[in-house]
Design a protein around this motif. Structure first.
Motif, short mmCIF file in Angstrom:
data_model
loop_
_atom_site.label_atom_id
_atom_site.label_comp_id
_atom_site.label_asym_id
_atom_site.label_seq_id
_atom_site.Cartn_x
_atom_site.Cartn_y
_atom_site.Cartn_z
N ARG A 172 0.84 -1.21 0.00
CA ARG A 172 0.00 0.00 0.00
C ARG A 172 0.88 1.26 0.00
N ASN A 173 1.89 1.26 0.85
CA ASN A 173 2.75 2.45 0.92
C ASN A 173 3.68 2.56 -0.29
N ARG A 174 4.07 1.41 -0.86
CA ARG A 174 4.93 1.43 -2.04
C ARG A 174 4.21 2.13 -3.19
N GLU A 175 2.90 1.87 -3.28
CA GLU A 175 2.13 2.45 -4.39
C GLU A 175 1.99 3.96 -4.30
N ARG A 176 2.13 4.51 -3.10
CA ARG A 176 1.98 5.98 -2.98
C ARG A 176 3.31 6.67 -2.64
N GLU A 177 4.41 5.98 -2.92
CA GLU A 177 5.74 6.53 -2.63
C GLU A 177 6.27 7.32 -3.83
N PHE A 178 5.70 8.50 -4.04
CA PHE A 178 6.19 9.38 -5.11
C PHE A 178 5.85 10.82 -4.74
N PRO A 179 6.60 11.78 -5.26
CA PRO A 179 6.32 13.19 -4.95
C PRO A 179 4.96 13.59 -5.51
N SER A 180 4.11 14.14 -4.67
CA SER A 180 2.74 14.48 -5.08
C SER A 180 2.71 15.79 -5.87
N GLN A 181 1.59 16.03 -6.53
CA GLN A 181 1.42 17.26 -7.31
C GLN A 181 0.62 18.28 -6.51
N ARG A 182 0.35 19.42 -7.10
CA ARG A 182 -0.40 20.47 -6.42
C ARG A 182 -1.55 20.96 -7.29
N LYS A 183 -2.57 21.56 -6.63
CA LYS A 183 -3.66 22.21 -7.36
C LYS A 183 -3.08 23.35 -8.19
N PRO A 184 -3.78 23.75 -9.25
CA PRO A 184 -3.33 24.95 -9.96
C PRO A 184 -3.29 26.13 -8.99
N LEU A 185 -2.31 27.00 -9.16
CA LEU A 185 -2.16 28.15 -8.26
C LEU A 185 -3.44 29.00 -8.23
N SER A 186 -4.13 29.07 -9.36
CA SER A 186 -5.35 29.90 -9.45
C SER A 186 -6.47 29.39 -8.54
N GLU A 187 -6.37 28.14 -8.06
CA GLU A 187 -7.41 27.61 -7.15
C GLU A 187 -7.16 28.02 -5.71
N VAL A 188 -5.97 28.57 -5.43
CA VAL A 188 -5.65 28.91 -4.03
C VAL A 188 -5.17 30.35 -3.84
N ALA A 189 -4.86 31.05 -4.91
CA ALA A 189 -4.36 32.43 -4.80
C ALA A 189 -5.27 33.34 -5.61
N PHE A 190 -5.90 34.34 -4.93
CA PHE A 190 -6.92 35.18 -5.56
C PHE A 190 -6.51 36.65 -5.50
N ASN A 191 -6.60 37.32 -6.61
CA ASN A 191 -6.28 38.75 -6.67
C ASN A 191 -7.51 39.57 -6.30
#
Ligand SMILES: Cc1cc2nc3c(=O)[nH]c(=O)nc-3n(C[C@H](O)[C@H](O)[C@H](O)COP(=O)(O)O)c2cc1C
Length: 197
Positions: A172-191
């Motif tokens: 189970r842990n072997r399958e998730r042993e990789f660097p994860s990605q992130r949401k697009p910046l526009s989903e978390v940073a608002f002008n």
């Protein structure tokens, strides 16, 4: 943009931010206390509200008499892999400013302690180690074990170690042993506005 560690930022950033990640496969080797203290030193240079420095770190080194006690304070799913770390840390924050009798509650103590953990994780990477944050810890037992009084918040655990091959992990842990990605910046940073979601 910057590319590193199978990750790509949208804007140019230091590769260090992409290179830090949270592996579970650790070698289980012993760490010099001074190496861990470098990470904790970096952490305690974090900024904090009114320079209150509310972070507190309780740590144990692999191979020490305290090790099994610390491992037992993690939830089982974290014990499985974190027992092979080289150091375990519990982060506690002080929830009041000055003396508790003054009754001045801190609004930012957890925010400040989180900044310190971030600094620690970056210093760990720079020092050739990885730091893996853990919310899955036995909060009440930690409070009892270390006699942590009211007014202090048990925040999180951290496992620090050197990267091992992922074959040391359960499937189970072997399958998730990789660097994860992130949401697009526009989903978390608002002008100039806030978008819930
Ligand atoms: C405060 C905090 C608590 C976390 N709790 C756990 C945990 O209990 N167990 C675990 O395996 N990973 C835990 N993680 C790791 C996160 O899942 C991981 O940081 C996130 O997926 C982003 O991946 P990255 O750190 O590799 O970039 C935690 C991370 C943080 C910062």
């Amino acid at each position: 943009m910057t590319k590193s560690n199978n990750r790509e930022s949208q804007y140019p950033i230091e590769p260090l931010f992409l290179d830090r990640w949270s592996p579970r496969a650790f070698t289980g080797e012993v760490i010099e206390e001074a190496a861990l203290l470098s990470m904790l030193d970096a952490a305690h240079w974090a900024p904090s509200s009114a320079n209150q420095q509310p972070w507190r770190f309780i740590y144990a080194l692999k191979g020490s008499d305290d090790w099994d006690k610390f491992v037992a304070l993690l939830v089982e799913s974290n014990q499985e892999w974190a027992k092979n770390a080289s150091a375990l840390i519990f982060v506690v924050s002080k929830g009041f400013n000055g003396d508790i009798s003054e009754g001045r509650k801190s609004y930012t103590h957890s925010f400040d302690a989180g900044t310190a953990w971030g600094y620690l994780a970056l210093q760990a990477k720079l020092s050739g180690f990885y730091a893996h944050g853990m919310g899955g810890i036995e909060h009440d037992k930690i409070r009892q074990t270390f006699d942590i009084p009211e007014g202090y918040r048990v925040e999180a655990g951290i496992a620090v170690g050197r990267l091992a091959d992922k074959s040391v992990l359960s499937e189970r842990n072997r399958e998730r042993e990789f660097p994860s990605q992130r949401k697009p910046l526009s989903e978390v940073a608002f002008n100039g506005k806030f978008i819930a979601g």
